[in-house]
Structure formats: C-alpha cells, structure tokens
Design a protein around this motif. Sequence first.
Motif, PDB file in Angstrom:
ATOM      1  N   TYR A  83       0.874  -1.176   0.000  1.00  0.00           N
ATOM      2  CA  TYR A  83       0.000   0.000   0.000  1.00  0.00           C
ATOM      3  C   TYR A  83       0.910   1.225   0.000  1.00  0.00           C
ATOM      4  CZ  TYR A  83      -3.548   3.366   1.515  1.00  0.00           C
ATOM      5  OH  TYR A  83      -4.396   4.448   1.595  1.00  0.00           O
ATOM      6  N   VAL A  84       0.830   2.036  -1.036  1.00  0.00           N
ATOM      7  CA  VAL A  84       1.698   3.217  -1.120  1.00  0.00           C
ATOM      8  C   VAL A  84       1.161   4.311  -0.200  1.00  0.00           C
ATOM      9  CG1 VAL A  84       2.644   5.010  -2.607  1.00  0.00           C
ATOM     10  CG2 VAL A  84       2.403   2.668  -3.473  1.00  0.00           C
ATOM     11  N   LEU A  85       2.008   4.739   0.739  1.00  0.00           N
ATOM     12  CA  LEU A  85       1.631   5.791   1.693  1.00  0.00           C
ATOM     13  C   LEU A  85       1.936   7.177   1.137  1.00  0.00           C
ATOM     14  CD1 LEU A  85       3.085   3.974   4.817  1.00  0.00           C
ATOM     15  CD2 LEU A  85       0.640   4.402   4.406  1.00  0.00           C
ATOM     16  N   SER A  86       3.117   7.333   0.537  1.00  0.00           N
ATOM     17  CA  SER A  86       3.486   8.624  -0.055  1.00  0.00           C
ATOM     18  C   SER A  86       4.585   8.401  -1.088  1.00  0.00           C
ATOM     19  CB  SER A  86       3.944   9.605   1.031  1.00  0.00           C
ATOM     20  OG  SER A  86       5.097   9.114   1.674  1.00  0.00           O
ATOM     21  N   GLY A  87       4.686   9.340  -2.018  1.00  0.00           N
ATOM     22  CA  GLY A  87       5.689   9.236  -3.073  1.00  0.00           C
ATOM     23  C   GLY A  87       5.185   8.412  -4.257  1.00  0.00           C
ATOM     24  N   ARG A  88       6.093   8.115  -5.172  1.00  0.00           N
ATOM     25  CA  ARG A  88       5.765   7.365  -6.386  1.00  0.00           C
ATOM     26  C   ARG A  88       6.602   6.094  -6.455  1.00  0.00           C
ATOM     27  NH1 ARG A  88       1.182   8.903  -8.351  1.00  0.00           N
ATOM     28  NH2 ARG A  88       1.757   7.733 -10.226  1.00  0.00           N
ATOM     29  N   GLY A 120       0.943   5.298  -6.942  1.00  0.00           N
ATOM     30  CA  GLY A 120       1.006   6.477  -6.085  1.00  0.00           C
ATOM     31  C   GLY A 120       0.240   6.252  -4.798  1.00  0.00           C
ATOM     32  N   PRO A 121       0.124   7.289  -3.980  1.00  0.00           N
ATOM     33  CA  PRO A 121      -0.522   7.170  -2.668  1.00  0.00           C
ATOM     34  C   PRO A 121      -1.943   6.588  -2.767  1.00  0.00           C
ATOM     35  CG  PRO A 121       0.622   9.249  -2.821  1.00  0.00           C
ATOM     36  CD  PRO A 121       0.688   8.628  -4.196  1.00  0.00           C
TER      37      PRO A 121
END
Lengths: 142, 142
Positions: free
Chosen positions: B70-75, B88-89
């Motif tokens: 699970y992307v929390l922040s950034g790319r 992405g987020p």
Amino acid sequence: MADKPNPPECPGRIVSNDETTFEQMDGRAHHWYLSPELTPGANMLVVRVQVPVGGGHPFHHHPNMEECLYVLSGRAEQWIEDKKYEMGPGDTIHLPAGMVHATYNAGDEELSFLAILSPADSDPPGIVDVSGEKPWRSLRPV
Amino acid sequence: MADKPNPPECPGRIVSNDETTFEQMDGRAHHWYLSPELTPGANMLVVRVQVPVGGGHPFHHHPNMEECLYVLSGRAEQWIEDKKYEMGPGDTIHLPAGMVHATYNAGDEELSFLAILSPADSDPPGIVDVSGEKPWRSLRPV
C-alpha cells in the motif's frame, strides 16, 4: 510502461485508489482493495476506512480472522475489549481472532485507517456486532 | 485512558510509529510493526518501507507468503515479473506467493509504502533474491 494487469486473468493485481469499491456504512465509509469477491485468490482482506468527526465502528469482533489496523491520518479512539487507547498516524494495532474491539474518531478531522484481515477464506461469519450487548453497550458515553 | 497493552502478556497489541523496529537495508529502510520475533502469535508481517530517491528493493519473491503493498506517499516503480507499472498514494498491489517483483522510487521525494505478508508461519525461506539471475538482472537499466 505496460498496461495495468487486468484481474482475474493476471494473478498480480494492482488496485488503485480510484478503483476501490465503495461501501457506505453507518458512521464510516469503506473503500475495498482486496476481498474474496473483488480479488479471488487473495487470502487477505484490505479496506481503507474513512471515519468522519463523530463517527466510528462500534464494538464487534471477527471470530475467525485476525486483524491489523494502520492509522493513515487523524486520531483514533481505539478500544480493545473494555480498555480505551488513542492512536495516531503510523500507529498500528493487532487483534487476534475473536477479540472485541471498536474504533472511533477521536479528533476534529477525518480519521482514515487501513484494515487488513486474514485469512479471507475463514469460516463465516466474518464479523459479529456486539455493540448492543453487555458490557459493550454501556462502556462508552453516548 | 488505559495504559498501553504490553506484549506479550496482552494479546491485543498496539505498536506505535515510534516503537517500530528499524532495519537499514541496501537502498531502503524497514520499520517493523509485526513479525514473528516481535509479535509472536500474529500470523502476518507488517513493515513500513522507506525508499530514498534512487533507492529500491530489487527483484525477489516470497515462495510461501502472499503480499500486499500500500503506497503511503511518493511514487513507486512497481515491477510484476517482467512488466513495469507506476503506483502512487492509496494504490495497492497484491502478489501471490512466488511471484517475482521489485519496487523502486520513481519520484523526486521519498517513497513510503506498507507491506503486509501472510502467513507469518509459512515454511522458510521468507524471501528469495533473484536480482542477480536472468532475466531479472538485465530488465532494468542501471
């Protein structure tokens, strides 16, 4: 860059934020990433829960699934059985199968958390609401 | 408010952001929430991965555990076998056991993602690095 893999043909699945399945509940909204219906073969459930100010998920348990919550933003009033705790962004809680718990918004902005439940192929019921039963119904001031 | 539950005596466990176990890897840092060593009894692994600009986790697989990122922040530059995607987020990916994958920072800020692996009690090895083998070693320009 390749086209996005298309479930269920491709076993590696990207579920983007704008592809989640929305479910409006009483006091909160669910955005489903992984579930037996949406992602057959995945043996975990993943859902993002958005809790408005004043909202929450009353006392319940999952008889046959363990659960981990990860707070994404906001403040959580987290109950483990009859004890109350507070959690913020980056905090987690692990709940063994059958442990009664509840989560409310403890702040003045939306609470967002990720919930992961496993295994997805456990025997039903997935969830048991005990919020109307003793002692849970009177633990929290209305 | 109650004192925080104290593992392992209390089976409901809060692991806050500042209690995670830090592990510096080549190209990324791990912040462990749940693992067999840290949280015996929990049958899932949960780790937050921080990837600096230019960093990443080269091609590998988990023979006996499925995984969700699970992307929390950034790319993220996310590979599923020999195909490349971007995330992405709020985006997730589900990887069945044994599927080769890699994750790199695709942006100009730190990438942060949550990784959940299950089950934690699977047979070892937990991870197999294939980044030095064909075809994985030459898929990505150095």
